[in-house]
Design a protein around this motif. Structure first.
Motif, short mmCIF file in Angstrom:
data_model
loop_
_atom_site.label_atom_id
_atom_site.label_comp_id
_atom_site.label_asym_id
_atom_site.label_seq_id
_atom_site.Cartn_x
_atom_site.Cartn_y
_atom_site.Cartn_z
N SER A 88 14.62 -9.52 -6.85
CA SER A 88 13.66 -9.17 -7.88
C SER A 88 12.44 -8.58 -7.35
CB SER A 88 13.35 -10.39 -8.72
OG SER A 88 14.40 -11.12 -9.26
N VAL A 89 11.66 -7.80 -8.26
CA VAL A 89 10.51 -7.28 -7.75
C VAL A 89 9.31 -8.40 -8.30
CG1 VAL A 89 8.54 -5.49 -8.14
CG2 VAL A 89 11.19 -4.87 -8.17
N PHE A 90 8.72 -8.65 -7.11
CA PHE A 90 7.36 -9.63 -7.26
C PHE A 90 6.10 -8.57 -7.68
CE2 PHE A 90 8.81 -13.85 -4.81
CZ PHE A 90 9.87 -14.00 -5.74
N LYS A 91 5.10 -9.27 -8.56
CA LYS A 91 3.93 -8.93 -8.75
C LYS A 91 2.92 -9.26 -7.89
CE LYS A 91 0.97 -8.35 -12.81
NZ LYS A 91 0.83 -8.71 -14.31
N MET A 92 2.01 -8.45 -7.46
CA MET A 92 0.81 -8.60 -6.50
C MET A 92 -0.06 -9.43 -7.38
SD MET A 92 0.90 -7.77 -3.41
CE MET A 92 -0.70 -7.53 -2.77
N PRO A 93 -0.61 -10.40 -6.84
CA PRO A 93 -1.77 -11.19 -7.60
C PRO A 93 -2.85 -10.30 -7.75
CG PRO A 93 -1.71 -11.85 -5.27
CD PRO A 93 -0.54 -11.06 -5.39
N GLU A 94 -3.55 -10.46 -9.02
CA GLU A 94 -4.88 -9.61 -9.25
C GLU A 94 -5.94 -10.27 -8.68
OE1 GLU A 94 -5.01 -9.09 -13.55
OE2 GLU A 94 -3.05 -7.78 -13.41
N LEU A 95 -6.12 -10.30 -7.49
CA LEU A 95 -7.40 -10.83 -6.66
C LEU A 95 -8.20 -10.10 -6.01
CD1 LEU A 95 -5.20 -13.90 -5.28
CD2 LEU A 95 -6.85 -14.08 -7.22
N PRO A 96 -9.53 -10.40 -6.07
CA PRO A 96 -10.40 -9.19 -5.17
C PRO A 96 -9.90 -8.96 -3.71
CG PRO A 96 -11.65 -11.26 -5.99
CD PRO A 96 -10.36 -11.58 -6.05
N GLN A 97 -9.18 -9.78 -2.91
CA GLN A 97 -8.80 -9.20 -1.73
C GLN A 97 -7.64 -8.44 -1.81
OE1 GLN A 97 -8.66 -12.49 -3.16
NE2 GLN A 97 -7.57 -13.97 -1.49
N PHE A 98 -6.89 -8.15 -2.89
CA PHE A 98 -5.93 -7.20 -2.96
C PHE A 98 -6.22 -5.90 -3.91
CE2 PHE A 98 -3.76 -11.57 -2.08
CZ PHE A 98 -3.37 -10.95 -0.92
N ASP A 99 -7.47 -5.96 -4.07
CA ASP A 99 -7.94 -4.74 -4.95
C ASP A 99 -7.57 -3.52 -4.45
OD1 ASP A 99 -9.12 -2.85 -6.65
OD2 ASP A 99 -11.30 -3.96 -6.68
N PRO A 100 -6.58 -2.79 -5.36
CA PRO A 100 -6.16 -1.50 -4.86
C PRO A 100 -7.38 -0.40 -4.18
CG PRO A 100 -4.85 -2.14 -6.65
CD PRO A 100 -5.91 -2.84 -6.48
N SER A 101 -8.52 -0.45 -5.05
CA SER A 101 -9.39 0.37 -4.71
C SER A 101 -10.16 0.23 -3.36
CB SER A 101 -10.51 0.35 -5.83
OG SER A 101 -11.30 -0.85 -5.90
N VAL A 102 -9.98 -1.00 -2.99
CA VAL A 102 -10.42 -1.45 -1.56
C VAL A 102 -9.41 -1.36 -0.39
CG1 VAL A 102 -11.41 -3.44 -0.05
CG2 VAL A 102 -11.82 -2.96 -2.79
N CYS A 103 -8.10 -1.30 -0.87
CA CYS A 103 -7.08 -1.42 0.19
C CYS A 103 -6.62 -0.07 0.66
CB CYS A 103 -5.83 -2.16 -0.36
SG CYS A 103 -6.09 -4.01 -0.55
N THR A 104 -7.52 0.59 1.19
CA THR A 104 -7.38 2.16 1.49
C THR A 104 -6.58 2.29 2.72
OG1 THR A 104 -9.49 2.20 2.83
CG2 THR A 104 -9.40 2.85 0.38
N SER A 105 -6.30 1.26 3.43
CA SER A 105 -5.55 1.12 4.56
C SER A 105 -4.00 1.06 4.60
CB SER A 105 -5.97 0.32 5.64
OG SER A 105 -5.97 -1.04 5.39
N HIS A 106 -3.85 0.46 3.08
CA HIS A 106 -2.33 -0.01 2.77
C HIS A 106 -1.75 -1.12 3.75
CE1 HIS A 106 -2.15 3.12 -0.47
NE2 HIS A 106 -3.08 3.61 0.15
N ALA A 107 -2.63 -1.75 4.02
CA ALA A 107 -2.21 -2.85 5.09
C ALA A 107 -2.76 -4.18 4.57
CB ALA A 107 -2.40 -2.62 6.63
N ALA A 108 -2.17 -5.30 4.61
CA ALA A 108 -2.62 -6.54 4.56
C ALA A 108 -2.27 -7.62 5.56
CB ALA A 108 -2.29 -7.24 3.25
N GLN A 109 -3.18 -8.83 5.61
CA GLN A 109 -2.59 -9.57 6.69
C GLN A 109 -3.24 -10.93 6.28
OE1 GLN A 109 -4.66 -8.44 10.36
NE2 GLN A 109 -6.29 -9.70 10.08
N CYS A 110 -2.41 -12.04 6.97
CA CYS A 110 -2.90 -13.58 6.78
C CYS A 110 -3.26 -13.66 8.23
CB CYS A 110 -1.89 -14.33 5.97
SG CYS A 110 -1.28 -13.70 4.70
N CYS A 111 -4.25 -14.73 8.06
CA CYS A 111 -4.56 -15.63 9.41
C CYS A 111 -4.96 -17.20 9.23
CB CYS A 111 -6.01 -14.93 9.96
SG CYS A 111 -6.03 -13.14 10.38
N TRP A 112 -4.15 -17.91 10.00
CA TRP A 112 -4.25 -19.32 9.77
C TRP A 112 -4.99 -19.97 11.05
CZ3 TRP A 112 0.04 -16.15 9.12
CH2 TRP A 112 0.58 -15.82 7.81
#
Length: 241
Positions: A88-112
């Motif tokens: 199935s296709v999952f939907k990106m959460p509508e959260l500030p850290q995933f705002d498409p207008s900010v994600c100009t590098s087209h990359a995301a990461q998690c740090c724990w």
């Protein structure tokens, strides 16, 4: 197709594919945590909420026979949705850290920074939990360089300026994924599936990695995250029929 040349045919096919893909039902990540409350996904990706903040314990209301805050039990739907994520296709959460207008590098990461699960060959949390899994460490795979505090006020609860630098930050584990600049490309359309796999399934459910670097969300586009020396990466591979 009602066109007169090759360019028109290509555009017509592109439009048809776009319409078909837009019509596909998307699974929101909220479905995985529907019984945790309406703000759970927002809190989870900020590094908070029960999956991040709790640790298995035999203390009341648990006991040595029936412990409480068992991650595999509390987040059992993550395991159930692993197979769903593969079809199935999952939907990106509508959260500030995933705002498409900010994600100009087209990359995301998690740090724990913390490991909350024993007996999974990752991190140094061990049993018994009440003595050997208190503030335990993830497997270190990077170094923190600095963190600009004004990037993510939604994560730290305050509007702050300035930055933090790190000399001896302790073990930190970062893992990311990237997607195409073309919206119809596979890595773009399935980036929420990659987010689910990296954050919820592979690192939390499988390894017990939780929480966030102070001043940043747990996961987000790299523009919102701390600057690190490196991060592991997951590549999205799939076949469509």
């Amino acid at each position: 197709l009602g066109v007169n040349d090759e360019a028109g045919a290509e555009q017509a096919v592109y439009d048809l594919c776009t319409s078909a893909q837009a019509a596909m039902e998307q699974t929101p990540l909220d479905d995985i945590a529907y019984d945790e409350g309406s703000q759970f996904i927002e809190l989870y990706y900020a590094g908070r909420a029960s999956w991040n903040e709790e640790t298995q314990t035999n203390l009341f209301p648990g006991n040595s026979t029936t412990p409480v805050n068992v991650l595999k039990d509390d987040a059992y739907k993550v395991d159930e949705y692993k197979s769903i994520s593969e079809i199935s296709v999952f939907k990106m959460p509508e959260l500030p850290q995933f705002d498409p207008s900010v994600c100009t590098s087209h990359a995301a990461q998690c740090c724990w920074p913390r490991d909350r699960q024993a007996n999974d060959n990752n991190g140094n949390c061990a049993a018994p939990y009440d003595s050997d899994c208190i503030d335990k460490d993830v497997a270190d795979n990077t170094d923190l360089c600095y963190n600009e505090l004004d990037k993510a006020p939604y994560a730290n609860g305050i509007n702050a300026n300035g930055f933090s630098t790190y000399d001896r930050e302790g073990p930190v584990h970062c893992h990311g994924f990237a997607w195409s600049t073309e919206e119809q490309e596979i890595t773009s359309r399935y980036k929420a599936n990659a987010l689910f796999f990296v954050s919820m399934y592979d690192h939390m459910y499988q390894r017990g990695y939780v929480e966030n670097i102070p001043g940043s969300p747990m996961c987000g586009c790299v523009e919102h995250m701390p600057v690190v020396t490196r991060a592991d990466c997951t590549q999205t591979n799939l076949e469509e029929h």
